[in-house]
Design a protein around this motif. Structure first.
Motif, mmCIF file in Angstrom:
data_model
loop_
_atom_site.group_PDB
_atom_site.id
_atom_site.type_symbol
_atom_site.label_atom_id
_atom_site.label_comp_id
_atom_site.label_asym_id
_atom_site.label_seq_id
_atom_site.Cartn_x
_atom_site.Cartn_y
_atom_site.Cartn_z
ATOM 1 N N UNK A 555 0.806 -1.222 0.000
ATOM 2 C CA UNK A 555 0.000 0.000 0.000
ATOM 3 C C UNK A 555 0.843 1.279 0.000
ATOM 4 N N UNK A 556 2.091 1.196 0.432
ATOM 5 C CA UNK A 556 2.910 2.403 0.589
ATOM 6 C C UNK A 556 3.477 2.877 -0.740
ATOM 7 N N UNK A 557 3.887 4.142 -0.752
ATOM 8 C CA UNK A 557 4.600 4.716 -1.887
ATOM 9 C C UNK A 557 6.047 4.944 -1.475
ATOM 10 N N UNK A 558 6.976 4.497 -2.326
ATOM 11 C CA UNK A 558 8.382 4.544 -1.980
ATOM 12 C C UNK A 558 9.155 5.466 -2.913
ATOM 13 N N UNK A 559 10.372 5.720 -2.499
ATOM 14 C CA UNK A 559 11.273 6.573 -3.273
ATOM 15 C C UNK A 559 11.506 5.965 -4.658
ATOM 16 N N UNK A 560 11.452 6.829 -5.681
ATOM 17 C CA UNK A 560 11.702 6.391 -7.050
ATOM 18 C C UNK A 560 13.035 6.975 -7.515
ATOM 19 N N UNK A 561 14.021 6.136 -7.763
ATOM 20 C CA UNK A 561 15.344 6.643 -8.165
ATOM 21 C C UNK A 561 15.355 7.103 -9.614
ATOM 22 N N UNK A 562 16.408 7.831 -9.959
ATOM 23 C CA UNK A 562 16.605 8.246 -11.343
ATOM 24 C C UNK A 562 16.860 7.020 -12.212
ATOM 25 N N UNK A 563 16.527 7.143 -13.479
ATOM 26 C CA UNK A 563 16.851 6.091 -14.437
ATOM 27 C C UNK A 563 18.055 6.533 -15.261
ATOM 28 N N UNK A 564 18.570 5.613 -16.064
ATOM 29 C CA UNK A 564 19.720 5.960 -16.901
ATOM 30 C C UNK A 564 19.355 6.991 -17.953
ATOM 31 N N UNK A 565 18.084 7.034 -18.327
ATOM 32 C CA UNK A 565 17.661 7.940 -19.397
ATOM 33 C C UNK A 565 17.261 9.316 -18.891
ATOM 34 N N UNK A 566 16.726 9.401 -17.671
ATOM 35 C CA UNK A 566 16.219 10.692 -17.208
ATOM 36 C C UNK A 566 16.258 10.765 -15.688
#
Length: 963
Positions: A555-566
């Motif tokens: 149910x939680x929302x977590x940190x989303x890291x950068x991707x190689x493209x953006x």
């Protein structure tokens, strides 16, 4: 060779090569840069001009001229007096051009104070020349100083040592002290401090006497002398020391007096100087707090895996590593993730575990329990693996946590036996190799690392690496786990995000600096990596994650890291990314520079007491404990565990920090929600609180969570009267109260707040009167836990310091706080709190400036959202705001793999995929269709975020071809 020579006749002046005596008489700076021949005559060019004609003469010191001209010197020679000026106010006002030669000569031995600690001993000018010279001297250059020994040989030598020099005493003699010298100033210094100046009787004396004795002896007609020494000085680590002083000269002169680069142990010196240079570069280059994932700084994880590959031939990726504040935190979080019915833990690793786990029922006694979920039973085990294997076979635990004895570190066969028996029994294995892990250029290996070089790590095993062998900062710890199972690493990362928040960035930078040096030293080996054998097959009967953990993670929302493209633009974090104030940088650096810091300098109790009294009129008496933690989230989770232990129910208002609610569910706490309304900014209304407490289960104690004065996430403010009403209701219902002030301190819309109709300068009076509230409730049982965090209050931009005020003295014993703030962090916060409450003008202006910045950002964000079809609740303080995507709800949208009808839950993904802007959805806020925006971003990032909101409107509502 370029040589700068400092003459005693002109304390600020430095001359190149040969000296023209006439320049001394007019007391002007003459800079000769290879402009004179061997006879001291000017060299003329073809146009009849000398090099001197092209030099602009300044009446400032020559070292500054060399610096401005970017001249590097091979040698700096100084012959500078150490005489305390009897009238220091005169020096800054001297007009050299308008002064007579006699007057200038009378002042030639004196100089103004230089703003360094050595001023009080007459060594200020030498200290300044040393600091100026560091920037100018070549890495292999030399400084030579002729120094009078009246301040004492130890103090003279320490001047150079604390600036990062190695010294040699080239020559030493004695000089007669002039009979007309007034030593009264030196006698006065001795009265006011422990320092003893050194003189000798005549030239032949070898027993030093004090200034007071020398003064009396001279007045009686005796002759005294003082030592004269010549020192040669080489920088210990030239490049690193230069970086340190380059940072200090940019507005941090007060820190230079605290600088101490003298060490008895060369290995400690190399480690600390390298880190200070790294920290100086980090603080200089980073104007704001870097955005790092909770799993650990990507750079640190890259360096950790690089070290394992380069020194131990273990091919890992950053995704195999999860970082924790300490190994104790890692062990507790892992056990909480699985919540095993029975765990065997090495007796040396159980000290910090919750006492309930160590005293709970055995597995047979718990068979009939109906609430076994999340109640962990821990059995202590011996360290030796042969005995441990016997325990595993008999008890069949679901989780095993063990260290490694010296004997077991030698034999790979013992490790293989442990792997096999845990696989056969179906136990998860956490192996701590901290005591056998060395960060050195010649690290010793062990059985585990040798095994991993040739074998893939089995999926039921995780390796725990605690970096605990720190000789420089003994209590500075970072730990990381290694696992080659992707799902397990992801779950551990999510666990540390929910239960701890994140690991200190600067702690990771410290060990990252060491790893970087080791990798820079290592020569890449040309041969290919050996092929590793595949891992053991995971048995089917092993337990998975606990039901509460699975539910909370889902149910939680977590940190989303950068991707190689953006790169992701984060408006979903409770972090302040505004520029780091210079006072904060100075305090951070000073805390690491200092040596031998006294306990009183890191004791923040009195500072926090003063903060609470001033802000909330809350008196912390002797019956209350102040418990410290790296983050307020970690402390909050201890309260949740206490609630679970006493079978209570945690009551949250609708619209609460989503991580707090998810953490409570992760820990299997019973929760209840108080209805709130958007019209009141999602504040708790007294009637709603009363109804909720009346309708709860009759035999469960309520724990009511109140975020204030600034509410996270709405940004509205509770007035003094409103909080008084809520506390009174809780007292009448015998409910415990957790008052969380962590998100307060940066209120900017303060008209008619906190006392309606009363106007006063903001932050001069308490915004709440908690003492009065508690006195009124004296007849009721209403324990109040006051939770706080100093980070936002002091605009710390990334550094966190949580505290908890509790009268429950058994809390810390039952649930030990595993992630304590480091002593350097305590020193930093104590100093900044001193600046805040001493009303330091510069620091007060910085805080006021950040408030104005946040106020402008809030208004800008509100206008942008409203113009793009969002309904905004408003915001009066803090860094967060709530808004509802009214115009977008029900719209069909398709972009970059996303397709669906927009609502408050999926609009986060739609925004992210289409614009790379990340916000918190209604899943996080808990309020239907309301999303959260954080606006304390770096200025360029904030502008891009506003563009993303506008772009999203065009994509969804504007009929764009891309939609």
């Amino acid at each position: 060779m370029s040589i700068a020579l400092a003459q005693r006749w002109s304390p600020f002046k430095v001359y190149g090569l040969d000296i023209n005596p006439r320049a001394i008489k007019i007391a002007r700076i003459n800079l000769y840069l290879n402009a004179l021949d061997d006879d001291g005559l000017p060299i003329y060019d073809g146009e009849g001009k000398t090099s001197l004609d092209r030099i602009e003469f300044h009446e400032s010191d020559l070292l500054s001229c060399c610096r401005d001209s970017k001249i590097e010197l091979d040698c700096i020679v100084g012959c500078i007096p150490q005489v305390l000026d009897p009238n220091p106010e005169v020096m800054p006002n001297i007009k050299i051009n308008n002064s007579s030669e006699e007057f200038l000569y009378s002042r030639c031995y004196y100089c103004a104070f230089q703003g360094v600690v050595e001023d009080q001993f007459g060594l200020g000018l030498i200290a300044r020349a040393v600091e100026e010279g560091i920037a100018l001297i070549k890495p292999m250059g030399i400084m030579i100083f002729s120094m009078g020994g009246r301040p004492g040989q130890v103090l003279c030598e320490r001047l150079f040592l604390r600036h990062g020099f190695r010294i040699n005493n080239l020559w030493q003699s004695k000089l007669m002290q002039a009979a007309d010298t007034d030593l009264s100033d030196l006698v006065e210094i001795k009265k006011n401090g422990p320092h003893r100046f050194e003189f000798f009787v005549d030239l032949g004396g070898d027993q030093p006497i004090s200034a007071r004795t020398a003064c009396a002896y001279m007045k009686s007609g005796g002759c005294v002398s003082h030592a004269l020494s010549m020192y040669s000085c080489h920088l210990r680590q030239p490049d690193q020391v230069k970086k340190i002083f380059d940072f200090l000269k940019d507005g941090f002169p007060e820190v230079s007096s605290s600088l101490d680069l003298s060490f008895d142990d060369n290995s400690v010196a190399d480690e600390k100087i390298s880190f200070l240079a790294y920290l100086a570069s980090f603080l200089k280059e980073n104007k704001s707090n870097p955005c790092e994932p909770p799993a650990g700084c990507l750079n640190f994880r890259n360096l950790a895996t690089g070290f394992m590959k380069a020194y131990h031939h273990i091919p890992l990726t950053p995704d195999n590593v999860v970082v924790f504040p300490s190994r104790a935190v890692a062990i507790e979080n892992a056990l909480q993730l699985f919540s095993p019915a029975l765990a065997i833990v090495d007796e040396h690793l159980t000290r910090h575990l919750p006492k309930q786990w160590l005293t709970s029922s055995t597995i047979e006694e718990r068979a009939d329990c109906t609430e076994a979920e999340n109640i962990v039973t821990v059995i202590e085990s011996p360290l030796k693996w042969d005995l441990l294997i016997e325990f595993i076979r008999k008890l069949k635990p679901q989780v095993v946590v063990t260290g490694m004895a010296q004997f077991d570190a030698i034999s790979t066969a013992a490790f293989v036996n442990l792997l096999n028996v845990t696989k056969d029994v179906g136990s998860w294995l956490f192996l701590d190799i901290s005591e056998h892990l060395e960060l050195s250029r010649v690290p010793s290996s062990n059985s585990v690392l040798r095994y991993l070089a040739g074998n893939t790590l089995p999926s039921h095993v995780a390796i725990l690496c605690g970096l605990v062998k720190n000789q420089v900062y003994s209590d500075l710890e970072v730990a990381f786990t290694i696992s080659e199972q992707a799902a397990f690493c992801e779950a551990l990362s999510q666990t540390v995000e929910l239960l701890e928040g994140h690991t200190s960035v600067i702690s990771q930078q410290y060990y990252g600096c060491l790893l970087h040096q080791l990798l820079a030293f290592r020569i890449c080996e040309p041969h290919a990596q050996q092929e590793r054998r595949p891992a053991l097959v995971l048995p089917q009967r092993m337990i998975g994650f606990s039901n509460s953990a699975i539910s909370a993670i889902k149910e939680a929302e977590f940190f989303l890291p950068d991707t190689k493209k953006s790169c992701v633009i984060h408006m979903d974090l409770d972090r302040n990314f505004l520029p780091i104030p210079s006072a904060v940088k100075a305090s951070i650096f000073e805390s690491f520079v200092r040596q031998n810091i006294m306990d009183s300098e890191t004791d923040v109790r009195s500072s926090i007491q003063r903060l609470l009294k001033r802000n909330y009129n809350y008196l912390v008496d002797s019956n209350s404990d102040i418990i410290y933690g790296n983050t307020s989230l970690a402390l909050f989770n201890k309260l949740v565990r206490r609630c679970v232990q006493e079978r209570g129910i945690f009551v949250f208002p609708l619209g609460t920090n989503g991580h707090y609610v998810s953490a409570a569910k992760f820990l299997n706490a019973n929760t209840l929600t108080i209805p709130t309304k958007s019209s009141s900014g999602f504040k708790i209304e007294p009637s709603a609180l009363e109804d909720t407490l009346n309708n709860k289960e009759p035999f469960s104690r309520a724990w009511v969570y109140i975020s204030g004065p600034t509410i996270n996430p709405s940004g509205f403010l509770y007035s003094a009267k409103e909080i008084e009403e809520l506390l009174s209701i809780c007292a009448r219902n015998a409910a415990r109260v957790v008052t969380d002030t962590s998100f307060s301190g940066l209120e900017f819309q303060t008209d008619d707040w906190p006392f309606p109709g009363v106007q006063f300068p903001f932050n001069r009076w308490p915004c709440w009167d908690l003492e009065g509230c508690l006195d009124d409730m004296a007849g009721h049982v209403a324990p109040v836990y006051l939770l706080g965090e100093l980070s936002l209050e002091l605009t710390m931009a990334g550094l966190k310091f949580g505290f908890l005020i509790s009268e429950d003295r058994s809390l810390e014993y039952s649930f030990p706080i595993l992630s304590q703030p480091h002593s350097t962090l305590k020193y930093t916060f104590r100093k900044l709190l001193g600046l805040k409450y001493e009303l330091d003008e510069h620091f007060s202006n910085l805080i006021a400036e950040q408030r104005e910045t946040l106020k402008g950002r809030a208004n800008h964000l509100m206008k942008t959202l409203e113009s793009c079809g969002w309904d905004v609740v408003g915001c009066h303080g803090g860094i967060l705001m709530l808004a509802k995507p009214t115009t977008y709800i029900g719209k069909l949208f398709r972009v970059n793999g996303f397709e669906g009808t927009l609502n408050g839950c999926n609009i986060r993904e739609a925004l992210l995929r289409s614009t790379r802007l990340c916000i918190s959805s209604s899943t996080w806020t808990g309020i239907t269709d309301y999303c959260r925006f954080s606006f304390a971003l770096e200025s360029g990032e904030f502008k891009r975020a506003m563009d993303c909101i506008t772009r999203f409107k065009e994509l969804v509502l504007g009929g764009s071809d891309e939609s």
